[in-house]
Design a protein around this motif. Sequence first.
Motif, PDB file in Angstrom:
ATOM      1  N   ASP A  10       0.686  -1.373   0.079  1.00 10.29           N
ATOM      2  CA  ASP A  10       0.061  -0.142  -0.033  1.00 10.29           C
ATOM      3  C   ASP A  10       0.732   1.293   0.057  1.00 10.29           C
ATOM      4  N   GLY A  11       2.261   1.086   0.199  1.00 10.75           N
ATOM      5  CA  GLY A  11       2.960   2.132   0.292  1.00 10.75           C
ATOM      6  C   GLY A  11       4.683   1.729   0.018  1.00 10.75           C
ATOM      7  N   TYR A  12       5.285   2.612  -0.250  1.00  4.53           N
ATOM      8  CA  TYR A  12       6.595   2.258  -0.758  1.00  4.53           C
ATOM      9  C   TYR A  12       7.598   3.311  -0.506  1.00  4.53           C
ATOM     10  N   LEU A  13       8.656   3.001   0.371  1.00  2.14           N
ATOM     11  CA  LEU A  13       9.814   4.001   0.693  1.00  2.14           C
ATOM     12  C   LEU A  13      10.968   3.597   0.200  1.00  2.14           C
ATOM     13  N   SER A  14      11.937   4.140  -0.283  1.00  2.86           N
ATOM     14  CA  SER A  14      13.212   3.951  -0.526  1.00  2.86           C
ATOM     15  C   SER A  14      13.966   4.428   0.456  1.00  2.86           C
ATOM     16  N   LYS A  15      15.199   3.712   1.018  1.00  6.35           N
ATOM     17  CA  LYS A  15      16.261   4.064   1.712  1.00  6.35           C
ATOM     18  C   LYS A  15      17.042   4.907   0.979  1.00  6.35           C
ATOM     19  N   PRO A  16      17.809   5.991   1.769  1.00  8.65           N
ATOM     20  CA  PRO A  16      17.296   6.608   3.013  1.00  8.65           C
ATOM     21  C   PRO A  16      16.106   7.399   2.790  1.00  8.65           C
ATOM     22  N   PHE A  17      15.163   7.449   3.863  1.00 11.08           N
ATOM     23  CA  PHE A  17      14.002   8.153   3.682  1.00 11.08           C
ATOM     24  C   PHE A  17      13.675   8.869   5.087  1.00 11.08           C
ATOM     25  N   ASP A  18      12.747   9.793   4.629  1.00 14.32           N
ATOM     26  CA  ASP A  18      12.379  10.803   5.827  1.00 14.32           C
ATOM     27  C   ASP A  18      11.439  10.284   6.774  1.00 14.32           C
ATOM     28  N   PRO A  19      11.896  10.142   7.786  1.00 10.19           N
ATOM     29  CA  PRO A  19      10.868   9.374   8.983  1.00 10.19           C
ATOM     30  C   PRO A  19       9.713  10.076   9.007  1.00 10.19           C
ATOM     31  N   ASP A  20       9.548  11.675   8.651  1.00 11.36           N
ATOM     32  CA  ASP A  20       8.388  12.135   8.846  1.00 11.36           C
ATOM     33  C   ASP A  20       7.217  11.734   7.502  1.00 11.36           C
ATOM     34  N   GLU A  21       8.019  11.394   6.461  1.00 11.74           N
ATOM     35  CA  GLU A  21       7.225  10.789   5.336  1.00 11.74           C
ATOM     36  C   GLU A  21       6.634   9.577   5.460  1.00 11.74           C
ATOM     37  N   LEU A  22       7.376   8.560   6.351  1.00  7.36           N
ATOM     38  CA  LEU A  22       6.968   7.399   6.921  1.00  7.36           C
ATOM     39  C   LEU A  22       5.501   7.244   7.851  1.00  7.36           C
ATOM     40  N   VAL A  23       5.744   8.577   8.627  1.00  7.79           N
ATOM     41  CA  VAL A  23       4.602   8.442   9.617  1.00  7.79           C
ATOM     42  C   VAL A  23       3.446   9.049   8.576  1.00  7.79           C
ATOM     43  N   ALA A  24       3.757   9.980   7.930  1.00  6.86           N
ATOM     44  CA  ALA A  24       2.526  10.550   7.195  1.00  6.86           C
ATOM     45  C   ALA A  24       1.744   9.584   6.266  1.00  6.86           C
ATOM     46  N   ILE A  25       2.744   8.519   5.699  1.00  2.82           N
ATOM     47  CA  ILE A  25       2.087   7.234   4.872  1.00  2.82           C
ATOM     48  C   ILE A  25       1.280   6.413   6.135  1.00  2.82           C
ATOM     49  N   VAL A  26       1.970   6.129   6.935  1.00  4.41           N
ATOM     50  CA  VAL A  26       1.253   5.339   7.983  1.00  4.41           C
ATOM     51  C   VAL A  26      -0.259   5.699   8.532  1.00  4.41           C
ATOM     52  N   GLU A  27      -0.110   7.066   8.800  1.00  5.15           N
ATOM     53  CA  GLU A  27      -1.222   7.949   9.412  1.00  5.15           C
ATOM     54  C   GLU A  27      -2.210   7.796   8.175  1.00  5.15           C
ATOM     55  N   ASN A  28      -1.925   8.070   6.980  1.00  2.00           N
ATOM     56  CA  ASN A  28      -3.051   8.258   5.876  1.00  2.00           C
ATOM     57  C   ASN A  28      -3.434   6.700   5.794  1.00  2.00           C
ATOM     58  N   LEU A  29      -2.791   5.540   5.739  1.00  2.00           N
ATOM     59  CA  LEU A  29      -3.261   4.241   5.470  1.00  2.00           C
ATOM     60  C   LEU A  29      -4.153   3.976   6.518  1.00  2.00           C
ATOM     61  N   LEU A  30      -3.789   4.229   7.777  1.00  3.38           N
ATOM     62  CA  LEU A  30      -4.608   3.885   9.016  1.00  3.38           C
ATOM     63  C   LEU A  30      -6.032   4.543   8.914  1.00  3.38           C
ATOM     64  N   ILE A  31      -6.021   6.007   8.486  1.00  5.49           N
ATOM     65  CA  ILE A  31      -7.329   6.680   8.416  1.00  5.49           C
ATOM     66  C   ILE A  31      -8.160   5.940   7.470  1.00  5.49           C
ATOM     67  N   ARG A  32      -7.562   5.674   6.058  1.00  7.49           N
ATOM     68  CA  ARG A  32      -8.100   5.006   5.267  1.00  7.49           C
ATOM     69  C   ARG A  32      -8.860   3.626   5.588  1.00  7.49           C
ATOM     70  N   ARG A  33      -8.157   2.783   6.447  1.00 10.42           N
ATOM     71  CA  ARG A  33      -8.595   1.526   6.850  1.00 10.42           C
ATOM     72  C   ARG A  33      -9.791   1.723   7.782  1.00 10.42           C
ATOM     73  N   ASN A  34      -9.861   2.638   8.647  1.00  7.79           N
ATOM     74  CA  ASN A  34     -10.802   3.023   9.640  1.00  7.79           C
ATOM     75  C   ASN A  34     -11.883   3.517   8.892  1.00  7.79           C
ATOM     76  N   VAL A  35     -11.822   4.324   7.793  1.00 11.15           N
ATOM     77  CA  VAL A  35     -12.929   4.638   7.123  1.00 11.15           C
ATOM     78  C   VAL A  35     -13.672   3.507   6.317  1.00 11.15           C
ATOM     79  N   GLN A  36     -12.850   2.520   5.877  1.00 11.42           N
ATOM     80  CA  GLN A  36     -13.313   1.388   5.014  1.00 11.42           C
ATOM     81  C   GLN A  36     -13.940   0.425   6.051  1.00 11.42           C
TER      82      GLN A  36
END
Length: 229
Positions: free
Chosen positions: A100-126
């Motif tokens: 559902d998401g893809y990050l290449s190393k090295p990555f910004d941890p804030d971007e990872l958190v943003a992706i995680v939060e977005n996916l969790l919101i989508r999952r809750n809505v579903q």
Amino acid sequence: MSAHILLVDDEPGLREAVQAYLEDSGFLVRVASNAREAWQLLEQITPDLVITDVMMPQVSGFEFLKQMRTDDRFVSLPVVFLTAKGMTSDRIAGYQAGCDGYLSKPFDPDELVAIVENLLIRRNVQANSNAANAAEITDLAGQLAEIKALLKQKPSIVTTPAPIKIEFTPREQSVLELVVEGLMNKEIAKRLGTTIRNVEKYVSRLFSKTGTGSRTELVRYALQHGLVT
């Protein structure tokens, strides 16, 4: 309640750093150093989301994901890939595998958190949408059961009040007759060659014209007043 994340990576330094950042961001994190260990953790407690490295010894992230997607318990579990590969072909392969998401190393941890939060919101809505649909289906099933019971009583029901005159459009009359037959909106739409949304509008108009508030009341009203043959 904090979301539960399973983090899988064979690099101890990166694993510890990502775990610490996610925990500082309010998540509960369990870690595994390889896919086999991660699978054991999955079977103990199902997380809300999985973050996994792609290039791991023995079992790769791709293979781990495919294993999850063939198990009914984890088929819809959000998965984010972390990898040193940044080629477009690798990203495509990841999405085709079902990530559902893809990050290449090295990555910004804030971007990872943003992706995680977005996916969790989508999952809750579903999840909320599925719960609402399940409740609606259960309610409709109950109404259909009552309608079938009414149909068995039809001879005695239609002998009570004299028929009344209500002006229905031809399409409304068709929908009414199919509702009385016990058909669901999806079946009515298919029978009449229209959309479910249009059927819902016709049923709403029927409620309004007859002063009823449910399919069961509508069927009872129609039978009692001779609105269908």
